[in-house]
Design a protein around this motif. Structure first.
Motif, PDB file in Angstrom:
ATOM      1  N   ILE A   5      -9.784   0.146   0.727  1.00 46.29           N
ATOM      2  CA  ILE A   5      -8.880  -0.556   0.160  1.00 46.29           C
ATOM      3  C   ILE A   5      -9.368  -1.979  -0.259  1.00 46.29           C
ATOM      4  O   ILE A   5     -10.125  -2.599   0.846  1.00 46.29           O
ATOM      5  CB  ILE A   5      -7.785  -0.821   0.997  1.00 46.29           C
ATOM      6  CG1 ILE A   5      -6.987   0.568   1.104  1.00 46.29           C
ATOM      7  CG2 ILE A   5      -6.614  -1.904   0.528  1.00 46.29           C
ATOM      8  CD1 ILE A   5      -5.823   0.815   2.245  1.00 46.29           C
ATOM      9  N   CYS A   9      -5.050  -5.461  -2.492  1.00 45.06           N
ATOM     10  CA  CYS A   9      -3.935  -4.737  -1.509  1.00 45.06           C
ATOM     11  C   CYS A   9      -2.973  -5.974  -1.221  1.00 45.06           C
ATOM     12  O   CYS A   9      -3.219  -7.070  -0.858  1.00 45.06           O
ATOM     13  CB  CYS A   9      -4.597  -4.299  -0.270  1.00 45.06           C
ATOM     14  SG  CYS A   9      -3.139  -4.003   0.855  1.00 45.06           S
ATOM     15  N   ILE A  10      -1.607  -5.736  -1.683  1.00 41.16           N
ATOM     16  CA  ILE A  10      -0.599  -6.736  -1.003  1.00 41.16           C
ATOM     17  C   ILE A  10       0.335  -6.505  -0.072  1.00 41.16           C
ATOM     18  O   ILE A  10       1.173  -6.811  -0.061  1.00 41.16           O
ATOM     19  CB  ILE A  10       0.429  -6.612  -2.597  1.00 41.16           C
ATOM     20  CG1 ILE A  10       1.010  -5.459  -2.634  1.00 41.16           C
ATOM     21  CG2 ILE A  10      -0.237  -7.364  -3.724  1.00 41.16           C
ATOM     22  CD1 ILE A  10       2.107  -5.474  -3.810  1.00 41.16           C
ATOM     23  N   SER A  11      -0.299  -5.515   0.945  1.00 43.72           N
ATOM     24  CA  SER A  11      -0.053  -5.162   2.040  1.00 43.72           C
ATOM     25  C   SER A  11       1.566  -4.714   2.149  1.00 43.72           C
ATOM     26  O   SER A  11       2.552  -5.169   2.938  1.00 43.72           O
ATOM     27  CB  SER A  11       0.124  -6.330   3.189  1.00 43.72           C
ATOM     28  OG  SER A  11      -1.122  -6.673   3.504  1.00 43.72           O
ATOM     29  N   CYS A  12       1.880  -3.654   1.092  1.00 41.03           N
ATOM     30  CA  CYS A  12       3.308  -3.251   0.979  1.00 41.03           C
ATOM     31  C   CYS A  12       3.533  -2.157   2.094  1.00 41.03           C
ATOM     32  O   CYS A  12       4.611  -1.831   2.406  1.00 41.03           O
ATOM     33  CB  CYS A  12       3.566  -2.763  -0.061  1.00 41.03           C
ATOM     34  SG  CYS A  12       2.593  -1.332  -0.990  1.00 41.03           S
ATOM     35  N   GLY A  13       2.460  -1.640   2.461  1.00 40.78           N
ATOM     36  CA  GLY A  13       2.516  -0.579   3.463  1.00 40.78           C
ATOM     37  C   GLY A  13       2.888   0.792   2.714  1.00 40.78           C
ATOM     38  O   GLY A  13       2.897   1.753   3.663  1.00 40.78           O
ATOM     39  N   ALA A  14       3.056   1.039   1.594  1.00 43.19           N
ATOM     40  CA  ALA A  14       3.401   2.312   1.280  1.00 43.19           C
ATOM     41  C   ALA A  14       2.309   3.191   1.248  1.00 43.19           C
ATOM     42  O   ALA A  14       2.812   4.475   1.594  1.00 43.19           O
ATOM     43  CB  ALA A  14       3.585   2.319  -0.425  1.00 43.19           C
ATOM     44  N   CYS A  15       0.992   2.994   1.466  1.00 48.09           N
ATOM     45  CA  CYS A  15       0.159   4.267   1.533  1.00 48.09           C
ATOM     46  C   CYS A  15       0.080   4.771   3.061  1.00 48.09           C
ATOM     47  O   CYS A  15      -0.249   5.794   3.437  1.00 48.09           O
ATOM     48  CB  CYS A  15      -1.299   3.617   1.197  1.00 48.09           C
ATOM     49  SG  CYS A  15      -1.706   2.030   2.007  1.00 48.09           S
ATOM     50  N   TYR A  31      -4.438  -3.661   4.292  1.00 49.66           N
ATOM     51  CA  TYR A  31      -4.410  -2.605   4.963  1.00 49.66           C
ATOM     52  C   TYR A  31      -5.921  -1.928   4.803  1.00 49.66           C
ATOM     53  O   TYR A  31      -6.666  -2.367   3.957  1.00 49.66           O
ATOM     54  CB  TYR A  31      -3.473  -1.670   4.244  1.00 49.66           C
ATOM     55  CG  TYR A  31      -2.140  -1.581   4.939  1.00 49.66           C
ATOM     56  CD1 TYR A  31      -1.379  -2.660   4.881  1.00 49.66           C
ATOM     57  CD2 TYR A  31      -1.477  -0.667   5.700  1.00 49.66           C
ATOM     58  CE1 TYR A  31      -0.092  -3.130   5.320  1.00 49.66           C
ATOM     59  CE2 TYR A  31      -0.156  -0.790   6.106  1.00 49.66           C
ATOM     60  CZ  TYR A  31       0.551  -1.924   5.932  1.00 49.66           C
ATOM     61  OH  TYR A  31       1.835  -1.997   6.558  1.00 49.66           O
ATOM     62  N   CYS A  54      -0.324   3.609  -4.362  1.00 52.41           N
ATOM     63  CA  CYS A  54      -0.631   2.126  -4.388  1.00 52.41           C
ATOM     64  C   CYS A  54      -0.215   1.485  -5.784  1.00 52.41           C
ATOM     65  O   CYS A  54      -0.593   1.711  -6.901  1.00 52.41           O
ATOM     66  CB  CYS A  54      -2.181   1.937  -4.317  1.00 52.41           C
ATOM     67  SG  CYS A  54      -2.452   0.430  -4.235  1.00 52.41           S
ATOM     68  N   PRO A  55       0.669   0.435  -5.596  1.00 51.19           N
ATOM     69  CA  PRO A  55       1.104  -0.188  -6.814  1.00 51.19           C
ATOM     70  C   PRO A  55       0.143  -1.195  -7.548  1.00 51.19           C
ATOM     71  O   PRO A  55       0.225  -1.516  -8.720  1.00 51.19           O
ATOM     72  CB  PRO A  55       2.491  -0.820  -6.378  1.00 51.19           C
ATOM     73  CG  PRO A  55       2.076  -1.133  -4.862  1.00 51.19           C
ATOM     74  CD  PRO A  55       1.291   0.071  -4.398  1.00 51.19           C
ATOM     75  N   VAL A  56      -0.909  -1.306  -6.870  1.00 44.26           N
ATOM     76  CA  VAL A  56      -1.852  -2.436  -7.399  1.00 44.26           C
ATOM     77  C   VAL A  56      -3.121  -1.791  -7.471  1.00 44.26           C
ATOM     78  O   VAL A  56      -4.338  -2.575  -7.731  1.00 44.26           O
ATOM     79  CB  VAL A  56      -1.887  -3.718  -6.603  1.00 44.26           C
ATOM     80  CG1 VAL A  56      -0.567  -4.451  -6.706  1.00 44.26           C
ATOM     81  CG2 VAL A  56      -2.160  -3.422  -5.059  1.00 44.26           C
ATOM     82  N   ALA A  58      -5.349  -0.502  -5.523  1.00 45.87           N
ATOM     83  CA  ALA A  58      -6.100  -1.043  -4.370  1.00 45.87           C
ATOM     84  C   ALA A  58      -6.977  -0.019  -3.692  1.00 45.87           C
ATOM     85  O   ALA A  58      -8.204  -0.480  -3.087  1.00 45.87           O
ATOM     86  CB  ALA A  58      -5.585  -1.954  -3.383  1.00 45.87           C
ATOM     87  N   CYS A  59      -6.797   1.188  -3.721  1.00 44.07           N
ATOM     88  CA  CYS A  59      -7.552   2.323  -3.159  1.00 44.07           C
ATOM     89  C   CYS A  59      -8.619   2.765  -4.018  1.00 44.07           C
ATOM     90  O   CYS A  59      -8.288   3.349  -5.188  1.00 44.07           O
ATOM     91  CB  CYS A  59      -6.699   3.416  -2.747  1.00 44.07           C
ATOM     92  SG  CYS A  59      -5.124   2.825  -1.601  1.00 44.07           S
TER      93      CYS A  59
END
Ligand code: SF4
Ligand code: SF4
Length: 88
Positions: A5, A9-15, A31, A54-56, A58-59
């Motif tokens: 990551i 990462c915006i730390s949304c936690g979705a992943c 994350y 991931c919305p941005v 980042a993965c």
């Protein structure tokens, strides 16, 4: 090759809950993915779930953890002894 990551990462936690290997966890500012648990979702799915959610974006694949398909499947088997992979 395990995923990692990036700082995007915006730390949304979705992943975190998407990873059936429980490879993703929250760290200090972003994350993180445990490379010893990431199988590129091989063993479970045709595609990588963290990447999809991931919305941005980042993965990303981590070139420092190069592995063959067979090695990733073997990692999956070690993580889930006695289970049968749904995708090989
Ligand atoms: S690619 Fe799959 S196994 Fe690897 S961290 Fe993402 S969700 Fe988990
Ligand atoms: S889904 Fe993307 S932005 Fe959200 S925590 Fe995971 S890596 Fe970070």
């Amino acid at each position: 090759m395990a995923y990692k990551i990036t700082d995007e990462c915006i730390s949304c936690g979705a992943c975190e809950s998407e990873c059936k290997n429980e490879a993703i966890s929250e760290a200090e500012s972003i994350y993180v993915i445990d490379p010893d648990k990431c199988t590129e979702c091989i063993g479970w799915f045709e595609s990588s779930k963290c990447v999809e959610i991931c919305p941005v974006d980042a993965c990303v694949l981590d070139p420092e953890h190069k592995e063959t398909h067979e090695q990733l499947l073997e990692k999956w088997r070690t993580l889930h002894p006695g289970e049968t992979p749904t995708v090989t």
